[in-house]
Every structure is written in C-alpha cells, then in structure tokens.
Design a protein around this motif. Structure first.
Motif, PDB file in Angstrom:
ATOM      1  N   HIS A  32      -7.040 -49.104  70.691  1.00 55.22           N
ATOM      2  CA  HIS A  32      -7.345 -47.731  69.611  1.00 55.22           C
ATOM      3  C   HIS A  32      -6.531 -47.790  69.102  1.00 55.22           C
ATOM      4  O   HIS A  32      -5.357 -47.070  68.725  1.00 55.22           O
ATOM      5  CB  HIS A  32      -7.530 -47.204  70.352  1.00 55.22           C
ATOM      6  CG  HIS A  32      -9.213 -46.156  69.489  1.00 55.22           C
ATOM      7  ND1 HIS A  32     -10.042 -46.117  69.893  1.00 55.22           N
ATOM      8  CD2 HIS A  32      -8.230 -44.982  69.437  1.00 55.22           C
ATOM      9  CE1 HIS A  32     -10.297 -45.139  69.300  1.00 55.22           C
ATOM     10  NE2 HIS A  32      -9.217 -44.439  68.492  1.00 55.22           N
ATOM     11  N   ASP A  34      -5.494 -45.578  65.408  1.00 49.09           N
ATOM     12  CA  ASP A  34      -5.871 -43.950  64.710  1.00 49.09           C
ATOM     13  C   ASP A  34      -6.170 -44.005  63.709  1.00 49.09           C
ATOM     14  O   ASP A  34      -4.474 -43.777  63.381  1.00 49.09           O
ATOM     15  CB  ASP A  34      -5.745 -43.277  65.822  1.00 49.09           C
ATOM     16  CG  ASP A  34      -6.663 -42.734  66.565  1.00 49.09           C
ATOM     17  OD1 ASP A  34      -8.145 -42.771  66.925  1.00 49.09           O
ATOM     18  OD2 ASP A  34      -5.804 -42.600  68.418  1.00 49.09           O
ATOM     19  N   HIS A  65     -10.283 -46.349  64.571  1.00 47.20           N
ATOM     20  CA  HIS A  65     -11.303 -45.640  64.144  1.00 47.20           C
ATOM     21  C   HIS A  65     -10.223 -44.757  62.996  1.00 47.20           C
ATOM     22  O   HIS A  65      -9.396 -44.234  62.979  1.00 47.20           O
ATOM     23  CB  HIS A  65     -10.440 -45.434  65.456  1.00 47.20           C
ATOM     24  CG  HIS A  65     -11.054 -43.258  65.476  1.00 47.20           C
ATOM     25  ND1 HIS A  65     -11.038 -41.734  66.265  1.00 47.20           N
ATOM     26  CD2 HIS A  65     -12.301 -42.456  64.966  1.00 47.20           C
ATOM     27  CE1 HIS A  65     -11.318 -40.974  66.426  1.00 47.20           C
ATOM     28  NE2 HIS A  65     -12.466 -41.335  64.871  1.00 47.20           N
ATOM     29  N   MET A  67     -10.222 -41.726  60.761  1.00 44.29           N
ATOM     30  CA  MET A  67     -10.574 -40.539  60.559  1.00 44.29           C
ATOM     31  C   MET A  67     -10.185 -40.223  58.593  1.00 44.29           C
ATOM     32  O   MET A  67      -8.935 -39.435  58.710  1.00 44.29           O
ATOM     33  CB  MET A  67      -9.855 -39.715  61.540  1.00 44.29           C
ATOM     34  CG  MET A  67     -10.456 -39.512  62.555  1.00 44.29           C
ATOM     35  SD  MET A  67      -8.526 -39.157  63.863  1.00 44.29           S
ATOM     36  CE  MET A  67      -9.067 -40.560  64.248  1.00 44.29           C
ATOM     37  N   ASP A 174     -13.600 -40.315  73.041  1.00 44.29           N
ATOM     38  CA  ASP A 174     -11.862 -40.906  73.008  1.00 44.29           C
ATOM     39  C   ASP A 174     -12.093 -39.088  72.448  1.00 44.29           C
ATOM     40  O   ASP A 174     -12.101 -37.634  71.979  1.00 44.29           O
ATOM     41  CB  ASP A 174     -12.103 -40.998  71.011  1.00 44.29           C
ATOM     42  CG  ASP A 174     -10.727 -41.519  70.986  1.00 44.29           C
ATOM     43  OD1 ASP A 174      -9.838 -40.275  71.394  1.00 44.29           O
ATOM     44  OD2 ASP A 174     -10.432 -41.329  69.093  1.00 44.29           O
TER      45      ASP A 174
END
Ligand code: DX5
Ligand code: ZN
Length: 217
Positions: A32, A34, A65, A67, A174
C-alpha cells in the motif's frame, strides 16, 4: 483469510528495499503506497517516482492510495510508473466517474475510496466500475491513528450490495488496523487489510503480518 497490505508510510525510507522485501517474503499480497498532496490532506509524502523505483523490486500488487485533490491530474503518471491499483477519493473530485474511467483506460484496476464521514450511497453509482473499494477506517492523512468503529457498518453495507448485485470487488480497510480491529472488519466483509504502524513500528513485522492473517482465519 484476509489479504494484508503493509503501508510503506510507516516503513524505514532509508532502508525501504529491505522493508519491502521483508513484507513480501512474509506473505503480504499487496503493498500500500500512500500519496499525499498537502492539499486534500495536510501532509506531503511521495509521487510516481517512488512507484517506479519500487516496481522492479517486488511482485506484490502495488496499491496506490491517492489522497490528492483532483486526482485525474496524476492518474496517467501513476499508471506509467507501474501501479496495479489506483484509488481515488470520492471527496477529492467532482468527476469521480471520469477519474475511474481514466484509471480503467490506463489498464489499471480502479478503486474508489470513502472517508469515515462519507456514506456508501455516495459511491453506489460507480460500484460497477471498480475492482476495489477502500473504506477509510480513520480520517486520512497520518499513520498511527485510532480505528473508528463506526465505519464497520459501511463495510457490511457494501458487502450486502456486492452480494445482491453480483459484483466481485475487493473491500479494503485502511487506518488503525491491527490483529484486534481487523476481526470485525473481516466479519463484515473486508477482504484486504492495510496495516502501517502495526506492522512497521514493531520489533518483528513478520509476526504482525501473521497475526492479522491468523485473526481472520
Ligand atoms: C492514512 C493512510 C494509511 C496509513 C495507515 O491516511 O491512508 O494507509 O498508512 O496507517 P496505520 O495502519 O498506522 O493506521
Ligand atoms: Zn492508505
């Protein structure tokens, strides 16, 4: 048994390769990554160059992911860098359908992400387009926060829609995930668990990955 996705946000950036190889060898299926833009969330993390550098050192699924406000701007870059899954927040763009289409057209698995304060109904119209739904179990932006139990009902709601409509997307959770909090998530229908601080801020990260898996056997 749930799939585990260690988040490199809590890894050792100076020794990133050994950390990645360790979780890979330990049986984590997904890595994962970020991406934080200092706008959608306050922090800054890293960009497509990191994904490109990580791609050749592991066969784990690279789960990006984002953001990021207006993520459409960077979808192509992350696709080119070697992402397998790209996740975009429904709260970060007025054009969630278009953003997911762009990911699909780039040959990458589209993922839609919802914050703790966002209802499942906000993503219902795009559930037929995605390979994964990410349910944030903390407010995004930082590792090491406390799991928000109120999010579990949304996992169950998504799982019910998935079964009723015959969809086959993964449901990922998450934030604040550990061997305790993962149990209710898995029972509600989560199939992938992100774990950052629980895995990397430990003397024995491998045993932490096993603990998450064993808790959901
Ligand atoms: C939070 C990030 C998470 C973070 C999770 O905004 O999206 O992926 O790394 O960290 P933990 O597992 O420590 O809550
Ligand atoms: Zn994340």
């Amino acid at each position: 048994m749930i799939k585990v996705a260690p988040s490199i946000l809590s890894a050792d950036y100076v020794n990133l390769q050994p950390d990645i190889e360790m979780v890979d060898k330990a049986g984590a299926e997904v890595l994962h990554i970020d991406i934080m833009d200092g706008n959608f969330v306050p922090a800054l993390s890293y960009g497509p160059g990191w994904v490109k550098a990580i791609r050749p050192i592991t066969k784990m699924v690279l789960d990006v992911h984002m953001m990021v406000q207006n993520p459409e701007r960077y979808v192509e870059d992350f696709a080119k860098a070697g992402a397998d899954i790209i996740g975009v927040h429904v709260e970060a763009t007025p054009h969630i359908h278009r953003a997911l289409q762009m990911i699909q057209n780039a040959g990458v698995t589209p993922e839609v992400v919802i914050n703790p304060g966002t209802p499942v109904s906000a993503i219902e119209p795009v559930l037929d387009m995605v390979g994964q739904v990410l349910v944030m179990t903390v407010n995004p932006g930082f590792g090491g926060q406390k799991f928000l139990h109120s999010t579990v009902a949304k996992i169950a709601e998504l799982d019910a829609i998935k079964k009723a409509k015959g969809y086959d997307f993964d449901i990922e959770v998450d934030g604040g995930v550990n061997d305790q909090t993962v149990v209710d998530c898995a029972n509600a229908g989560a199939t992938v668990a992100v774990a950052g601080s629980y895995v990397f801020n430990a003397d024995d990260p491998v045993s932490r990955i096993n603990a998450v898996k064993d808790a959901t056997k």
